[in-house]
Scaffold this active site. Sequence first.
Site, mmCIF file in Angstrom:
data_model
loop_
_atom_site.group_PDB
_atom_site.id
_atom_site.type_symbol
_atom_site.label_atom_id
_atom_site.label_comp_id
_atom_site.label_asym_id
_atom_site.label_seq_id
_atom_site.Cartn_x
_atom_site.Cartn_y
_atom_site.Cartn_z
ATOM 1 N N LEU A 17 0.838 -1.197 0.000
ATOM 2 C CA LEU A 17 0.000 0.000 0.000
ATOM 3 C C LEU A 17 0.873 1.247 0.000
ATOM 4 O O LEU A 17 2.038 1.210 0.402
ATOM 5 C CB LEU A 17 -0.923 0.000 1.222
ATOM 6 C CG LEU A 17 -1.908 -1.171 1.309
ATOM 7 C CD1 LEU A 17 -2.696 -1.106 2.606
ATOM 8 C CD2 LEU A 17 -2.841 -1.177 0.110
ATOM 9 N N CYS A 18 0.298 2.338 -0.442
ATOM 10 C CA CYS A 18 0.966 3.626 -0.500
ATOM 11 C C CYS A 18 1.609 3.928 0.853
ATOM 12 O O CYS A 18 0.971 3.709 1.887
ATOM 13 C CB CYS A 18 -0.050 4.702 -0.859
ATOM 14 S SG CYS A 18 0.668 6.347 -1.007
ATOM 15 N N PRO A 19 2.839 4.351 0.866
ATOM 16 C CA PRO A 19 3.694 4.779 -0.240
ATOM 17 C C PRO A 19 4.675 3.716 -0.717
ATOM 18 O O PRO A 19 5.566 4.007 -1.512
ATOM 19 C CB PRO A 19 4.465 5.952 0.371
ATOM 20 C CG PRO A 19 4.698 5.496 1.782
ATOM 21 C CD PRO A 19 3.425 4.752 2.161
ATOM 22 N N ASP A 44 -2.563 -1.859 -5.411
ATOM 23 C CA ASP A 44 -3.058 -0.632 -4.793
ATOM 24 C C ASP A 44 -3.508 0.333 -5.897
ATOM 25 O O ASP A 44 -2.692 0.760 -6.706
ATOM 26 C CB ASP A 44 -1.949 0.014 -3.956
ATOM 27 C CG ASP A 44 -2.370 1.310 -3.291
ATOM 28 O OD1 ASP A 44 -3.551 1.714 -3.415
ATOM 29 O OD2 ASP A 44 -1.517 1.931 -2.637
#
Length: 80
Positions: A17-19, A44
């Site tokens: 997931l981000c980042p 994502d």
Amino acid sequence: MAEQLKADLFLDLKGLLCPLPIVKLSQAIKDLPVGAIIEGVATDPGVMADVPAWAKASGQELISIEQQGKEYRFLIKKVK
């Protein structure tokens, strides 16, 4: 996607997931020569906005980005 291009490096970013997808992409591109192509696949949906923004900010070339089912695939060319 541009099937005729052969990636020099494949990044499996699924489940991150981000980042983290952008962090991994940034780290990987440092070790490649100019002209190298990275193919990445992520799950994502944020990469659809994050990868183009990162490419623009870092001066790299976004060749393509697309959604394939629940996966997001992109090609980046190192230009500097």
